[in-house]
Design an enzyme around this catalytic site. Structure first.
Site, PDB file in Angstrom:
ATOM      1  N   ILE A 156     -22.216  48.572  49.083  1.00  0.00           N
ATOM      2  CA  ILE A 156     -23.490  48.117  49.332  1.00  0.00           C
ATOM      3  C   ILE A 156     -23.456  47.862  50.734  1.00  0.00           C
ATOM      4  CG2 ILE A 156     -22.554  45.597  49.226  1.00  0.00           C
ATOM      5  CD1 ILE A 156     -24.970  44.949  47.865  1.00  0.00           C
ATOM      6  N   TYR A 187     -21.412  35.566  48.268  1.00  0.00           N
ATOM      7  CA  TYR A 187     -21.179  35.673  47.170  1.00  0.00           C
ATOM      8  C   TYR A 187     -20.880  34.677  46.037  1.00  0.00           C
ATOM      9  CZ  TYR A 187     -20.088  40.551  48.780  1.00  0.00           C
ATOM     10  OH  TYR A 187     -20.348  41.826  49.372  1.00  0.00           O
TER      11      TYR A 187
END
Lengths: 238, 238
Positions: free
Chosen positions: A163, A209
């Site tokens: 990503i 996250y």
């Protein structure tokens, strides 16, 4: 998957006061869509920038040709059943409504308010012609993912390999937007998990996250068999 | 991939001395082949035994039906392009030469010498009828793997999700045989990597993997988004 049409631009700021004195805000229009083979030159440059960022260019050997043949093979499998790339594009002007880019995935649109227009020194290099929808579109990032499988759940999931958002577009929510797009696709397909890896010293990423609801599995270590050690198995008499 | 025919049994030990005094050895014949849908009941039992071994039965929700539909869907993709299971079978008698079980993978055969015949208390439960090649065949383990992708290499690899050998067949080289079969297939296909995860306290496993040439990546942590945290993304307005 939120498949909202591009929202209209907000009303302009009141003009009674000199614009110099006003903290003006600007719109940055963004879109996530399925990548196609014409996007490979941009994908290649993004991966190389990621290798530079991670100081791992000595491990980088991808070419446009090798990316094309492995990510977009002849007779491609159904979308999401193999290696899949979502491309993040941005534009200073709204995306023009166009025909469906790929029937398997409705593009995701989001308008981000920014105080200062972004100076993108590589805008020309990353100019996007593949997706349609405007002349002002620039590729800003990507996420590459593919199915994985949990035997305990007897369900597929998605594994996110990469990503990446280009430097001048960071800290604007685009990383979260890319990750959310994969998670939403997984949830939509009834998949059981989305997994990826993070460097243990990257505390900002770990915090981000965890705030998104992910669990960091502290006890597991990744094992990798590669290079010559892998090649020795090619002709081994098991 | 070594696709040797089953080797003939070795010559019997010299019979001049009473057999009671001799350390006799026995042959255990083994085979690795691609699993098929008829193997699902055995695969299900193996996964459950793995959950018991890992004390993770609370995470186990696979059924024979859910395994069948996800591992062996209608219109299955080409072998090795999606979730793939190699099954380990053993037999006290040599495998009978049979027609190719699956044209995509030549079974791997190996004969293991053991001092004492193995007492398999679950031999009847794991009796294998699906693979052909003898009446004495028992399922002893499996490995489940699927393609992953390295953007730096622009090459696919394999990720091993599970590798399991039933208790009475451990410490005989079968784990290495299963792992080697996956590595050999990866090398044969020109793939770049084979990866899997290991618990950081499992020093014996780590030593074994390192001896096979694998690198344990100490800095990476696995992140997992699952359950309700994943479901919240299903209808989120990204």
């Amino acid at each position: 998957m939120a498949a909202a049409a591009p929202p209209p631009p907000p009303s302009p700021a009141p003009s009674a006061i000199s614009e110099d004195l006003l903290p003006t805000s600007h719109n940055l229009f963004s879109r996530i869509r399925l990548a196609k083979i014409a996007d490979v030159p941009h994908i290649h440059k993004l991966i190389h920038q990621m290798a530079v960022f991670e100081r791992l260019t000595h491990l980088f050997s991808a070419t446009e040709s090798s990316l094309s043949s492995t990510l977009f093979p002849p007779n491609p499998p159904q979308p999401f059943t193999s290696f899949t790339v979502f491309l993040l594009e941005v534009s200073r002007t709204p995306f023009v409504s166009i025909d469906q880019i790929n029937p398997s995935f409705d593009p995701v649109y989001k308008t981000v308010m920014i105080d200062v227009p972004i100076n993108d020194p590589e805008a020309e290099l990353f100019k996007s012609g593949a997706g349609g929808g405007g002349n002002d579109i620039v590729v800003a990032g990507f996420v590459l993912f593919f199915p994985n499988y949990s035997t305990f759940l007897a369900k597929p999931g998605f594994y996110i390999e990469d990503i990446f958002v280009r430097e001048c577009y960071r800290r604007k929510g685009f990383g979260k937007m890319l990750l959310s797009a994969v998670a939403a696709q997984a949830a939509k397909m009834g998949y059981g998990r989305v997994e990826w890896v993070v460097l243990d010293w990257n505390v900002n990423a770990i915090k981000f996250y965890e705030e998104m609801g992910a669990e960091v599995m502290k006890e597991w270590r990744v094992c990798r068999l590669t290079g010559e050690a892998l090649q020795t198995f090619a002709n081994v008499n098991i």
